[in-house]
Design a protein around this motif. Sequence first.
Motif, PDB file in Angstrom:
ATOM      1  N   THR A 112       0.956  -1.364  -0.053  1.00 27.53           N
ATOM      2  CA  THR A 112      -0.012  -0.091  -0.200  1.00 27.53           C
ATOM      3  C   THR A 112       0.854   1.529   0.015  1.00 27.53           C
ATOM      4  OG1 THR A 112      -1.767  -1.065   1.291  1.00 27.53           O
ATOM      5  CG2 THR A 112      -1.915   1.122   1.200  1.00 27.53           C
ATOM      6  N   LEU A 113       0.347   2.140  -0.668  1.00 25.11           N
ATOM      7  CA  LEU A 113       0.998   3.693  -0.832  1.00 25.11           C
ATOM      8  C   LEU A 113       0.184   4.492   0.089  1.00 25.11           C
ATOM      9  CD1 LEU A 113       2.944   5.873  -1.758  1.00 25.11           C
ATOM     10  CD2 LEU A 113       1.558   6.016  -4.010  1.00 25.11           C
ATOM     11  N   PHE A 114       0.777   5.016   0.932  1.00 23.47           N
ATOM     12  CA  PHE A 114      -0.067   6.190   1.672  1.00 23.47           C
ATOM     13  C   PHE A 114       0.528   7.627   1.399  1.00 23.47           C
ATOM     14  CE2 PHE A 114       0.150   2.353   4.111  1.00 23.47           C
ATOM     15  CZ  PHE A 114      -1.188   2.256   4.495  1.00 23.47           C
ATOM     16  N   CYS A 115      -0.246   8.540   0.994  1.00 21.10           N
ATOM     17  CA  CYS A 115       0.378   9.700   0.783  1.00 21.10           C
ATOM     18  C   CYS A 115      -0.881  11.282   1.134  1.00 21.10           C
ATOM     19  CB  CYS A 115       0.161  10.208  -0.920  1.00 21.10           C
ATOM     20  SG  CYS A 115       0.501  11.739  -1.577  1.00 21.10           S
ATOM     21  N   VAL A 116       0.029  12.117   1.720  1.00 21.59           N
ATOM     22  CA  VAL A 116      -0.568  13.447   2.046  1.00 21.59           C
ATOM     23  C   VAL A 116      -0.092  14.456   1.190  1.00 21.59           C
ATOM     24  CG1 VAL A 116      -1.317  12.679   4.159  1.00 21.59           C
ATOM     25  CG2 VAL A 116       0.853  13.761   3.976  1.00 21.59           C
ATOM     26  N   ASN A 117      -0.989  15.597   0.955  1.00 21.90           N
ATOM     27  CA  ASN A 117      -0.368  16.989   0.201  1.00 21.90           C
ATOM     28  C   ASN A 117      -1.171  18.163   0.478  1.00 21.90           C
ATOM     29  OD1 ASN A 117      -2.546  16.120  -1.982  1.00 21.90           O
ATOM     30  ND2 ASN A 117      -1.612  17.790  -2.748  1.00 21.90           N
ATOM     31  N   VAL A 118      -0.475  19.180   0.311  1.00 17.40           N
ATOM     32  CA  VAL A 118      -0.817  20.553   0.368  1.00 17.40           C
ATOM     33  C   VAL A 118      -0.278  21.131  -0.665  1.00 17.40           C
ATOM     34  CG1 VAL A 118      -1.291  22.571   1.866  1.00 17.40           C
ATOM     35  CG2 VAL A 118      -1.345  20.295   2.839  1.00 17.40           C
ATOM     36  N   GLY A 119      -0.734  21.825  -1.425  1.00 15.65           N
ATOM     37  CA  GLY A 119      -0.144  22.844  -2.295  1.00 15.65           C
ATOM     38  C   GLY A 119       0.074  22.188  -3.907  1.00 15.65           C
ATOM     39  N   ASP A 120       1.049  22.508  -4.594  1.00 13.02           N
ATOM     40  CA  ASP A 120       1.067  22.083  -5.915  1.00 13.02           C
ATOM     41  C   ASP A 120       2.496  21.329  -6.257  1.00 13.02           C
ATOM     42  OD1 ASP A 120       3.043  24.066  -5.937  1.00 13.02           O
ATOM     43  OD2 ASP A 120       2.303  25.107  -7.611  1.00 13.02           O
ATOM     44  N   SER A 121       3.107  20.711  -4.984  1.00 13.16           N
ATOM     45  CA  SER A 121       3.755  19.769  -5.152  1.00 13.16           C
ATOM     46  C   SER A 121       3.159  18.531  -5.569  1.00 13.16           C
ATOM     47  CB  SER A 121       4.784  19.569  -4.025  1.00 13.16           C
ATOM     48  OG  SER A 121       5.722  20.880  -4.037  1.00 13.16           O
ATOM     49  N   ARG A 122       3.841  17.590  -6.108  1.00 15.90           N
ATOM     50  CA  ARG A 122       2.837  16.338  -6.693  1.00 15.90           C
ATOM     51  C   ARG A 122       3.254  15.106  -6.539  1.00 15.90           C
ATOM     52  NH1 ARG A 122       1.491  18.733 -12.943  1.00 15.90           N
ATOM     53  NH2 ARG A 122       0.143  20.295 -12.377  1.00 15.90           N
ATOM     54  N   LEU A 123       2.657  13.955  -6.618  1.00 15.36           N
ATOM     55  CA  LEU A 123       2.951  12.686  -6.738  1.00 15.36           C
ATOM     56  C   LEU A 123       2.457  12.059  -7.609  1.00 15.36           C
ATOM     57  CD1 LEU A 123       3.231  10.330  -3.530  1.00 15.36           C
ATOM     58  CD2 LEU A 123       1.972   9.498  -5.960  1.00 15.36           C
ATOM     59  N   GLY A 174       1.469  26.544   6.611  1.00 14.25           N
ATOM     60  CA  GLY A 174       2.245  27.832   7.628  1.00 14.25           C
ATOM     61  C   GLY A 174       1.492  29.314   7.350  1.00 14.25           C
ATOM     62  N   ILE A 175       0.469  29.061   6.341  1.00 17.05           N
ATOM     63  CA  ILE A 175       0.067  30.516   5.810  1.00 17.05           C
ATOM     64  C   ILE A 175      -1.230  30.671   6.815  1.00 17.05           C
ATOM     65  CG2 ILE A 175      -1.332  31.681   3.809  1.00 17.05           C
ATOM     66  CD1 ILE A 175       1.560  31.252   3.434  1.00 17.05           C
ATOM     67  N   GLU A 176      -1.909  29.828   7.277  1.00 18.44           N
ATOM     68  CA  GLU A 176      -2.988  30.180   8.263  1.00 18.44           C
ATOM     69  C   GLU A 176      -2.899  29.273   9.346  1.00 18.44           C
ATOM     70  OE1 GLU A 176      -6.773  29.704   6.046  1.00 18.44           O
ATOM     71  OE2 GLU A 176      -6.257  31.411   4.773  1.00 18.44           O
ATOM     72  N   GLU A 177      -3.573  29.406  10.623  1.00 17.75           N
ATOM     73  CA  GLU A 177      -3.484  28.805  11.649  1.00 17.75           C
ATOM     74  C   GLU A 177      -3.749  27.176  11.408  1.00 17.75           C
ATOM     75  OE1 GLU A 177      -3.962  29.291  16.399  1.00 17.75           O
ATOM     76  OE2 GLU A 177      -5.114  30.621  15.097  1.00 17.75           O
ATOM     77  N   GLN A 178      -5.085  27.115  10.475  1.00 19.08           N
ATOM     78  CA  GLN A 178      -5.343  25.859  10.267  1.00 19.08           C
ATOM     79  C   GLN A 178      -5.281  25.504   8.651  1.00 19.08           C
ATOM     80  OE1 GLN A 178      -9.367  25.381  11.764  1.00 19.08           O
ATOM     81  NE2 GLN A 178      -8.679  24.871  13.867  1.00 19.08           N
ATOM     82  N   VAL A 179      -5.173  24.235   8.343  1.00 19.53           N
ATOM     83  CA  VAL A 179      -4.734  23.834   6.933  1.00 19.53           C
ATOM     84  C   VAL A 179      -5.706  22.640   6.631  1.00 19.53           C
ATOM     85  CG1 VAL A 179      -2.753  22.336   7.047  1.00 19.53           C
ATOM     86  CG2 VAL A 179      -3.466  23.610   4.935  1.00 19.53           C
ATOM     87  N   SER A 180      -6.189  22.303   5.471  1.00 20.75           N
ATOM     88  CA  SER A 180      -6.661  20.999   5.071  1.00 20.75           C
ATOM     89  C   SER A 180      -5.890  20.390   4.335  1.00 20.75           C
ATOM     90  CB  SER A 180      -7.990  21.641   4.094  1.00 20.75           C
ATOM     91  OG  SER A 180      -8.781  20.225   3.716  1.00 20.75           O
ATOM     92  N   VAL A 181      -5.678  19.162   4.753  1.00 20.13           N
ATOM     93  CA  VAL A 181      -4.696  17.977   4.114  1.00 20.13           C
ATOM     94  C   VAL A 181      -5.335  17.063   3.263  1.00 20.13           C
ATOM     95  CG1 VAL A 181      -2.946  16.604   4.534  1.00 20.13           C
ATOM     96  CG2 VAL A 181      -3.417  18.608   6.152  1.00 20.13           C
ATOM     97  N   ASP A 182      -5.139  17.072   1.952  1.00 23.51           N
ATOM     98  CA  ASP A 182      -5.456  15.538   1.341  1.00 23.51           C
ATOM     99  C   ASP A 182      -4.782  14.653   1.377  1.00 23.51           C
ATOM    100  OD1 ASP A 182      -7.143  17.569  -0.015  1.00 23.51           O
ATOM    101  OD2 ASP A 182      -6.298  17.501  -1.994  1.00 23.51           O
ATOM    102  N   ALA A 183      -5.356  13.561   1.499  1.00 23.17           N
ATOM    103  CA  ALA A 183      -4.898  12.140   1.930  1.00 23.17           C
ATOM    104  C   ALA A 183      -5.305  11.211   1.005  1.00 23.17           C
ATOM    105  CB  ALA A 183      -5.346  11.648   3.381  1.00 23.17           C
ATOM    106  N   PHE A 184      -4.384  10.159   0.534  1.00 20.09           N
ATOM    107  CA  PHE A 184      -4.637   9.035  -0.360  1.00 20.09           C
ATOM    108  C   PHE A 184      -4.089   7.839   0.293  1.00 20.09           C
ATOM    109  CE2 PHE A 184      -3.836  13.047  -2.442  1.00 20.09           C
ATOM    110  CZ  PHE A 184      -4.977  13.097  -3.328  1.00 20.09           C
ATOM    111  N   GLU A 185      -4.846   6.645   0.165  1.00 19.27           N
ATOM    112  CA  GLU A 185      -4.323   5.340   0.476  1.00 19.27           C
ATOM    113  C   GLU A 185      -4.742   4.611  -0.725  1.00 19.27           C
ATOM    114  OE1 GLU A 185      -5.358   1.813   3.929  1.00 19.27           O
ATOM    115  OE2 GLU A 185      -5.762   4.214   4.254  1.00 19.27           O
ATOM    116  N   ILE A 186      -3.819   3.830  -1.501  1.00 17.70           N
ATOM    117  CA  ILE A 186      -4.042   3.155  -2.493  1.00 17.70           C
ATOM    118  C   ILE A 186      -3.151   1.828  -2.682  1.00 17.70           C
ATOM    119  CG2 ILE A 186      -4.548   5.159  -3.988  1.00 17.70           C
ATOM    120  CD1 ILE A 186      -1.946   4.844  -5.435  1.00 17.70           C
ATOM    121  N   PRO A 187      -3.576   0.754  -3.171  1.00 16.98           N
ATOM    122  CA  PRO A 187      -2.623  -0.406  -3.247  1.00 16.98           C
ATOM    123  C   PRO A 187      -1.840  -0.287  -4.647  1.00 16.98           C
ATOM    124  CG  PRO A 187      -4.931  -0.608  -4.355  1.00 16.98           C
ATOM    125  CD  PRO A 187      -5.259   0.607  -3.826  1.00 16.98           C
TER     126      PRO A 187
END
Length: 260
Positions: A112-123, A174-187
Amino acid sequence: MFAAAKCDVGKLRKTNQDSVYCSMEPVGDLPNLFIVADGMGGHLAGEHASSEAVQFFVQEVAEKSFKEDSIVKLLREGVESANRYVYKLSKQSSAWTGMGTTFVAAVIMEDTLFCVNVGDSRLYLVQADGQGGVGLKKLTIDHSVVEELVQKGEITEEEARVHPQKNVITRAVGIEEQVSVDAFEIPLTGILRVLLCSDGLSNMVEDTELLRLLGTTVPSSQDEIEGLAEQLIDRANGNGGYDNISVILIDLWKEGAQHA
């Protein structure tokens, strides 16, 4: 599994505001950990934001266990904690005001691959297509103005690459006090390679060229995967090198081929 990390200042920038972290060894309870962060801000602020975010995140996840909770939750909470930390740092000096960073992290555990991201850096995923061929898939979704326009159908992917607002992101650590994080879990079934990168690569090298470079060579050693990562850096610089360029390339070819 082989992995290589490369970070280059590019041809036009005087400083490098990207940070990378690549560990094939355990980080706390995690079997491995891969991170690309692309900082933003005034003089040295972007470099400070990305390096501090990466260091804090690594320490945070190393001290916690995912045995009671999922890896995705551990990674997401790690980014949220790093966000609060960088946000507090930005308030401590006028030179750091408004600093922030993109953030994409991945962990590979068993199948399994686990991933999180914020912004425009990519996987990206290089994967078998089931018909003897290989395809390229962008797993993450950019948090940017142009990506929102693409999703709404107002511009095409090709138009997004040359849009005047292509570097304007809508979410960062770091721009705001809270941030929304995208997350992925794929085989990992059918996945041959995994690429994490900053926009210094993705803006300079089109997907068709990425696939040509990543989908035709089958590395059999650490040296070869290092060389392939260096080729990606060279190609981005050859196409202009307008920004810092960060690449983490993870090779799963043998493992992925067994499931293709």
